[in-house]
Design a protein around this motif. Structure first.
Motif, mmCIF file in Angstrom:
data_model
loop_
_atom_site.group_PDB
_atom_site.id
_atom_site.type_symbol
_atom_site.label_atom_id
_atom_site.label_comp_id
_atom_site.label_asym_id
_atom_site.label_seq_id
_atom_site.Cartn_x
_atom_site.Cartn_y
_atom_site.Cartn_z
ATOM 1 N N THR A 122 42.493 46.486 47.473
ATOM 2 C CA THR A 122 43.197 45.913 46.321
ATOM 3 C C THR A 122 42.808 44.476 46.447
ATOM 4 N N PRO A 123 42.180 43.827 45.080
ATOM 5 C CA PRO A 123 41.950 42.492 44.883
ATOM 6 C C PRO A 123 43.138 41.714 44.627
ATOM 7 N N ALA A 124 42.816 40.358 45.064
ATOM 8 C CA ALA A 124 43.912 39.406 44.782
ATOM 9 C C ALA A 124 44.295 39.272 43.324
ATOM 10 N N ARG A 125 43.421 39.510 42.509
ATOM 11 C CA ARG A 125 43.761 39.608 40.862
ATOM 12 C C ARG A 125 42.762 40.458 40.181
ATOM 13 N N SER A 126 43.304 41.246 39.296
ATOM 14 C CA SER A 126 42.440 42.002 38.331
ATOM 15 C C SER A 126 42.750 41.744 37.133
ATOM 16 N N CYS A 127 41.710 41.512 36.296
ATOM 17 C CA CYS A 127 42.097 41.222 34.777
ATOM 18 C C CYS A 127 40.787 41.519 33.898
ATOM 19 N N ARG A 128 40.947 41.460 32.641
ATOM 20 C CA ARG A 128 39.880 41.706 31.564
ATOM 21 C C ARG A 128 39.562 40.088 31.203
ATOM 22 N N ASN A 129 38.287 39.705 31.423
ATOM 23 C CA ASN A 129 37.864 38.116 31.053
ATOM 24 C C ASN A 129 37.763 38.182 29.689
ATOM 25 N N GLY A 130 37.274 36.540 29.357
ATOM 26 C CA GLY A 130 36.956 36.286 27.997
ATOM 27 C C GLY A 130 35.980 36.963 27.209
ATOM 28 N N VAL A 131 34.896 37.539 27.954
ATOM 29 C CA VAL A 131 33.840 38.127 27.435
ATOM 30 C C VAL A 131 33.834 39.466 27.197
ATOM 31 N N LEU B 20 34.600 41.612 30.283
ATOM 32 C CA LEU B 20 34.370 42.356 31.437
ATOM 33 C C LEU B 20 35.596 42.455 32.157
ATOM 34 N N ASN B 21 35.572 43.378 33.011
ATOM 35 C CA ASN B 21 36.883 43.823 33.841
ATOM 36 C C ASN B 21 36.568 43.143 35.332
ATOM 37 N N GLU B 22 37.594 42.347 35.712
ATOM 38 C CA GLU B 22 37.186 41.390 37.117
ATOM 39 C C GLU B 22 38.034 42.068 38.074
ATOM 40 N N LEU B 23 37.509 42.319 39.269
ATOM 41 C CA LEU B 23 38.056 42.258 40.503
ATOM 42 C C LEU B 23 37.874 41.134 41.259
ATOM 43 N N ASP B 24 38.987 40.301 41.517
ATOM 44 C CA ASP B 24 38.595 38.948 42.217
ATOM 45 C C ASP B 24 39.270 38.970 43.448
ATOM 46 N N TYR B 25 38.498 38.707 44.362
ATOM 47 C CA TYR B 25 39.063 38.801 45.901
ATOM 48 C C TYR B 25 38.881 37.659 46.533
ATOM 49 N N GLU B 26 39.032 36.382 45.913
ATOM 50 C CA GLU B 26 39.093 35.082 45.858
ATOM 51 C C GLU B 26 37.781 34.450 46.519
ATOM 52 N N ASP B 27 37.215 35.165 47.570
ATOM 53 C CA ASP B 27 36.039 34.775 47.844
ATOM 54 C C ASP B 27 34.509 35.530 46.900
ATOM 55 N N VAL B 28 35.052 36.372 46.327
ATOM 56 C CA VAL B 28 33.738 37.026 45.347
ATOM 57 C C VAL B 28 34.643 37.821 44.261
ATOM 58 N N VAL B 29 34.177 37.637 43.065
ATOM 59 C CA VAL B 29 34.213 38.179 41.801
ATOM 60 C C VAL B 29 33.366 39.239 41.652
ATOM 61 N N TYR B 30 33.706 40.526 41.159
ATOM 62 C CA TYR B 30 32.924 41.624 40.724
ATOM 63 C C TYR B 30 33.596 41.698 39.237
#
Length: 127
Positions: A27-36, A38-48
Motif C-alpha cells: 500500500t502506498p503512502a498516498r494514492s491520488c489522481r494528479n492535475g494532468v 494520471l493516477n499516482e501511487l506515492d511511496y514517498e521515495d518513488v512515485v508511479y
C-alpha cells in the motif's frame, strides 16, 4: 536511479501494471489522481503514475546519481550531459525533457528525476 530508457527504472519495467506495483511494494503512502489526469501511487521515495487503463506512464524518484548506459551522472551535471548527448532535449513547464533518454526533471527541484514511457513523450511536447 538506474535507467534503461523506455525499458525500466531500477527493477521496475515500463510493462509493469498498477497491480504489479501494488503487489511488489504494498500500500502506498498516498494514492491520488494528479492535475494532468494520471493516477499516482506515492511511496514517498518513488512515485508511479498510470493512465486510467493501468499503463505505466512515469516513474519519479530522487536521483542524486543517475546511472544511464553504465555511466553515472550526478544530478548537478545532468543538464549539461543532456544538452551534450541529446540534441533533441527541450524545455517545457520548467522541466528539461530528453526524448533520447526518456526523462524529465526540473533543474530547480534538486534530485527528483522522472523516467518516461516512450508513448508519453508527445504529451510532454504538447504541454
Amino acid at each position: 536511479m538506474r535507467l534503461d530508457p523506455f525499458v525500466s527504472v531500477d527493477e521496475t519495467p515500463f510493462s509493469a501494471s498498477r497491480q504489479d506495483i501494488l503487489t511488489a511494494r504494498g500500500t502506498p503512502a498516498r494514492s491520488c489522481r494528479n492535475g494532468v489526469g494520471l493516477n499516482e501511487l506515492d511511496y514517498e521515495d518513488v512515485v508511479y503514475r498510470f493512465q486510467d487503463c493501468g499503463r505505466l506512464e512515469e516513474v519519479t524518484m530522487r536521483a542524486p546519481i543517475l546511472t544511464l548506459g553504465g555511466i553515472d551522472i550526478p544530478f548537478d551535471a545532468l543538464c549539461a550531459y543532456l544538452r551534450e548527448h541529446d540534441p533533441s532535449t527541450f524545455e517545457k513547464a520548467d522541466f528539461l525533457v530528453s526524448p533520447r533518454f526518456g526523462l524529465a526533471f526540473a533543474p530547480d527541484c534538486p534530485l527528483w528525476v522522472t523516467a518516461l514511457a516512450r508513448h508519453c513523450l508527445d504529451s510532454w511536447r504538447a504541454i
